[in-house]
Design a protein around this motif. Sequence first.
Motif, PDB file in Angstrom:
ATOM      1  N   ILE A 127      65.989   1.308  66.322  1.00  0.00           N
ATOM      2  CA  ILE A 127      66.235   1.452  64.886  1.00  0.00           C
ATOM      3  C   ILE A 127      65.570   2.719  64.365  1.00  0.00           C
ATOM      4  O   ILE A 127      66.154   3.465  63.576  1.00  0.00           O
ATOM      5  N   GLU A 128      64.354   3.000  64.829  1.00  0.00           N
ATOM      6  CA  GLU A 128      63.661   4.221  64.411  1.00  0.00           C
ATOM      7  C   GLU A 128      64.374   5.473  64.935  1.00  0.00           C
ATOM      8  O   GLU A 128      64.455   6.484  64.230  1.00  0.00           O
ATOM      9  N   VAL A 129      64.899   5.399  66.148  1.00  0.00           N
ATOM     10  CA  VAL A 129      65.657   6.511  66.710  1.00  0.00           C
ATOM     11  C   VAL A 129      66.910   6.740  65.867  1.00  0.00           C
ATOM     12  O   VAL A 129      67.223   7.864  65.481  1.00  0.00           O
ATOM     13  N   ARG A 156      77.034   3.830  69.366  1.00  0.00           N
ATOM     14  CA  ARG A 156      76.283   4.168  68.150  1.00  0.00           C
ATOM     15  C   ARG A 156      75.944   5.646  68.027  1.00  0.00           C
ATOM     16  O   ARG A 156      75.827   6.164  66.931  1.00  0.00           O
ATOM     17  N   VAL A 157      75.758   6.316  69.167  1.00  0.00           N
ATOM     18  CA  VAL A 157      75.441   7.743  69.158  1.00  0.00           C
ATOM     19  C   VAL A 157      76.399   8.471  70.086  1.00  0.00           C
ATOM     20  O   VAL A 157      77.055   7.861  70.928  1.00  0.00           O
ATOM     21  N   TRP A 168      72.119  14.990  70.205  1.00  0.00           N
ATOM     22  CA  TRP A 168      72.540  13.618  69.944  1.00  0.00           C
ATOM     23  C   TRP A 168      72.836  13.475  68.458  1.00  0.00           C
ATOM     24  O   TRP A 168      72.067  13.967  67.623  1.00  0.00           O
ATOM     25  N   VAL A 169      73.958  12.834  68.128  1.00  0.00           N
ATOM     26  CA  VAL A 169      74.344  12.585  66.735  1.00  0.00           C
ATOM     27  C   VAL A 169      74.809  11.144  66.597  1.00  0.00           C
ATOM     28  O   VAL A 169      75.226  10.511  67.575  1.00  0.00           O
ATOM     29  N   LEU A 189      68.696   6.270  74.113  1.00  0.00           N
ATOM     30  CA  LEU A 189      69.887   7.032  73.737  1.00  0.00           C
ATOM     31  C   LEU A 189      71.075   6.681  74.627  1.00  0.00           C
ATOM     32  O   LEU A 189      72.203   6.545  74.135  1.00  0.00           O
ATOM     33  N   GLU A 190      70.847   6.516  75.913  1.00  0.00           N
ATOM     34  CA  GLU A 190      71.933   6.136  76.817  1.00  0.00           C
ATOM     35  C   GLU A 190      72.471   4.752  76.483  1.00  0.00           C
ATOM     36  O   GLU A 190      73.679   4.519  76.507  1.00  0.00           O
TER      37      GLU A 190
END
Length: 78
Positions: free
Chosen positions: A5-7, A45-46, A75-76, A37-38
């Motif tokens: 969530i913080e990421v 989500r990203v 990453w977006v 991220l993966e």
Amino acid sequence: MASMIEVRDLLALQGRMEAKQLSLSLHTPQPLIDAMLERMEAMGRVQRIQEDADGCLTGSCKSCPEGKACLKEWWVLR
């Protein structure tokens, strides 16, 4: 330690970031950020964006001693 969530929130605030920037901003080890991220990418989500090698002076990143260090990966949020 940061959570997914913080990421996500940091990506929402900044727009796009590299994993290293996320790691430094959240004071979290980069391998953990990479894993998050993966997982978030698998969940849809990203999105990973790789910059073209236009900045490469020699055009031969394979023989580069840094091993494609000139290629940036952003990453977006989706």
